[in-house]
Design a protein around this motif. Structure first.
Motif, PDB file in Angstrom:
ATOM      1  N   GLY A   1       0.825  -1.206   0.000  1.00 13.70           N
ATOM      2  CA  GLY A   1       0.000   0.000   0.000  1.00 13.70           C
ATOM      3  C   GLY A   1       0.855   1.251   0.000  1.00 13.70           C
ATOM      4  O   GLY A   1       0.555   2.233  -0.685  1.00 13.70           O
TER       5      GLY A   1
ATOM      6  N   TYR B   1      -4.007  -8.816  -3.529  1.00 15.01           N
ATOM      7  CA  TYR B   1      -2.761  -8.381  -2.879  1.00 15.01           C
ATOM      8  C   TYR B   1      -1.641  -9.357  -3.254  1.00 15.01           C
ATOM      9  O   TYR B   1      -0.505  -8.972  -3.511  1.00 15.01           O
TER      10      TYR B   1
ATOM     11  N   TYR C   1      -6.710   1.519   3.364  1.00 12.34           N
ATOM     12  CA  TYR C   1      -5.883   0.423   2.875  1.00 12.34           C
ATOM     13  C   TYR C   1      -4.525   0.422   3.551  1.00 12.34           C
ATOM     14  O   TYR C   1      -4.054  -0.569   4.088  1.00 12.34           O
TER      15      TYR C   1
ATOM     16  N   ILE D   1      -8.354  -5.703  11.650  1.00 11.66           N
ATOM     17  CA  ILE D   1      -6.982  -6.055  12.010  1.00 11.66           C
ATOM     18  C   ILE D   1      -6.500  -5.291  13.237  1.00 11.66           C
ATOM     19  O   ILE D   1      -5.914  -5.852  14.152  1.00 11.66           O
TER      20      ILE D   1
HETATM   21  N1  PFF Z   1      -1.795  -2.017   4.938  1.00 15.64           N
HETATM   22  C1  PFF Z   1      -1.205  -2.917   4.001  1.00 15.64           C
HETATM   23  C2  PFF Z   1      -0.390  -2.158   2.991  1.00 15.64           C
HETATM   24  O1  PFF Z   1      -0.344  -0.939   3.042  1.00 15.64           O
HETATM   25  O2  PFF Z   1       0.207  -2.799   2.136  1.00 15.64           O
HETATM   26  C3  PFF Z   1      -2.205  -3.731   3.272  1.00 15.64           C
HETATM   27  C4  PFF Z   1      -3.171  -4.360   4.158  1.00 15.64           C
HETATM   28  C5  PFF Z   1      -2.744  -5.225   5.149  1.00 15.64           C
HETATM   29  C6  PFF Z   1      -4.453  -4.053   4.006  1.00 15.64           C
HETATM   30  C7  PFF Z   1      -3.643  -5.770   5.992  1.00 15.64           C
HETATM   31  C8  PFF Z   1      -5.371  -4.603   4.826  1.00 15.64           C
HETATM   32  C9  PFF Z   1      -4.944  -5.441   5.825  1.00 15.64           C
HETATM   33  F1  PFF Z   1      -5.833  -5.959   6.575  1.00 15.64           F
END
Ligand code: PFF
Length: 442
Positions: A24, A100, A218, A226
């Motif tokens: 992200g 992802y 994101y 989470i």
């Molecule tokens: N936050 C992570 C990123 O920026 O790559 C992506 C991500 C991880 C999104 C875990 C959602 C999550 F639950």
């Protein structure tokens, strides 16, 4: 997940940052900033991060710590009627995880490129397009990334991975800073730097706000349960507000540096014509950067190893959430659930991957398949969850629940603003965003 708890506040901050910092920041943030007006996007993002991002993250972490449960349990604990919000939150990682891993596969591919010393071939015009347009190669890379993630989750060796990434992350930051300094000094890069840093009000619009908001969710792993789970592991005496600030700072700092590395390079190498590249931007631009200085291949290799680690720690947190939800619902064995999730994620990742090749004719709402899943999760699902969460906290259980939890371990400096944001501003803005997303305005 075992309910062990973190031994220190730093442990919590680092683990949560491991989930937050990933593709992200390094892959998604720069291409969105490039697409949505550079400086204007950056400004909007920063404002949203310190207001909305902070509000939602502190809410989720406090809910987790107060109840000692993950998302589904936490909502159930506070109100039986509202437990569906927890299930909805759990749905979001299920949409994100497969695609992802597709991007994770692209990182694996580039690691292979630099291992086999093909860095200069990767700079040719159609190299990346040809790769993602293929069938077997991107699917193979998706499979590798997925297996790597699953093995860690299956063996429960996250702790080991987290320990390694604690060392890798600072190295990634140092290399990224070095690369961004280099990129900024390239011929023609100044224009890119200005584009990235100077807000141009011509680019302000609901589209920019919606994109920045989706990115915020994101990037900070918000509205998907989470942070509730991580909060449940947090020590009762640890300063919650400070921890949340640190995670935010860390996450935003890395995204900012990634933009600094990629956007000026887009101007230096293509005179800015690649700004609208979308999801492929990083993979098209960085090989040119690595190819432009002696030893670039080695730096490219190290860089992609580090990005792979950052991507893995995030993917692990996504998969963990999915696995623990299914274990809870079906009372099934962890190993079985892990394997099923891995297979299903692969199958769901296939259309996203092929959407750049044989399925490129398939568009949904004018978007490629991967973009569509990205859009549904970030621009539709997450605002819905955030809306429900803010109504739940602001109007049903009342902000007091969160405030008391935060104040049980320190002062809550942002307390007044928090109440106003969670009760009024967050819900209203989420409704606006949802309507704009649904009527297809953005
Ligand atoms: N936050 C992570 C990123 O920026 O790559 C992506 C991500 C991880 C999104 C875990 C959602 C999550 F639950």
């Amino acid at each position: 997940m075992e309910k062990k708890g973190f031994s220190s506040r730093l442990g919590f901050v680092l683990a949560a940052a491991g989930s937050a910092v990933g593709l992200g920041n390094i892959w998604r943030f720069p291409y969105l900033a490039a697409e949505h007006g550079g400086g204007m996007f950056l400004l909007v993002y920063l404002i949203l991060a310190v207001t909305f991002g902070f509000t939602l993250m502190i809410t989720e972490v406090a809910l987790g710590r107060k109840t000692g449960k993950s998302a589904i349990g936490a909502y159930k604990f506070l109100s039986k009627k509202c437990s569906f919000i927890g299930y909805l939150e759990a749905l979001v990682p299920m949409i994100i995880f497969p695609y992802y891993c597709v991007i994770g596969g692209w990182v694996v591919k580039f690691l292979g490129v630099y291992i086999t010393d093909q860095g200069s071939a990767a700079t040719s015009e159609n190299y990346f397009g040809d790769f993602i347009g293929g069938v077997s190669e991107p699917l193979f890379c998706l499979g590798i990334f997925l297996v790597l993630t699953s093995v860690v989750v299956l063996l429960g060796v996250e702790k080991g991975i987290e320990r390694v990434s604690k060392i890798m992350m600072p190295i990634l930051i140092v290399i990224s800073i070095g690369l961004s300094v280099y990129c900024v000094t390239l011929d023609g890069a100044m224009e890119g730097l200005i584009y990235y840093l100077r807000p141009d009000f011509e680019h302000f619009g609901i589209k920019t706000v919606v994109a920045a908001m989706g990115q915020l969710f994101y990037s900070m792993s918000l509205a998907m349960g989470i942070m509730v789970t991580y909060g449940s592991y947090m020590g009762k005496k640890d300063d919650l507000e400070k921890s949340v600030r640190h995670i935010e700072l860390f996450d935003t700092g890395i995204a900012f540096i990634a933009g600094l590395m990629i956007i000026p390079a887009v101007f230096a190498f293509s005179g800015g014509k690649d700004l609208q590249q979308g999801p492929t931007l990083m993979f098209v631009t960085l090989p040119k950067v690595f190819n432009s200085f002696p030893g670039g291949n080695v730096v490219g290799f190290v860089f992609f190893v580090l990005v792979l680690f950052a991507a893995l720690t995030s993917a692990i947190s996504l998969m963990e959430t999915i696995v623990s939800v299914f274990c809870e619902i079906f009372k099934a064995k962890r190993t079985v659930v892990c394997i099923v999730v891995m297979i299903v994620a692969f199958l769901l990742g296939v259309p996203s991957s092929l959407g750049f090749g044989v399925l490129s004719g398939v568009t949904i709402m004018g978007k490629s398949i991967l973009d569509f899943f990205d859009y549904i999760s970030n621009n539709i699902m997450m605002p819905i969850v955030a809306l429900l969460l803010s109504i739940f906290i602001g109007w049903i259980v009342k902000p007091r629940v969160v405030v008391e939890e935060v104040e049980s371990s320190g002062t809550f400096r942002f307390r007044k603003m928090y109440g106003i944001l969670i009760k009024y501003i967050v819900p209203v803005c989420m409704i606006v965003i949802l309507i704009s997303s649904i009527i297809g305005y953005v």
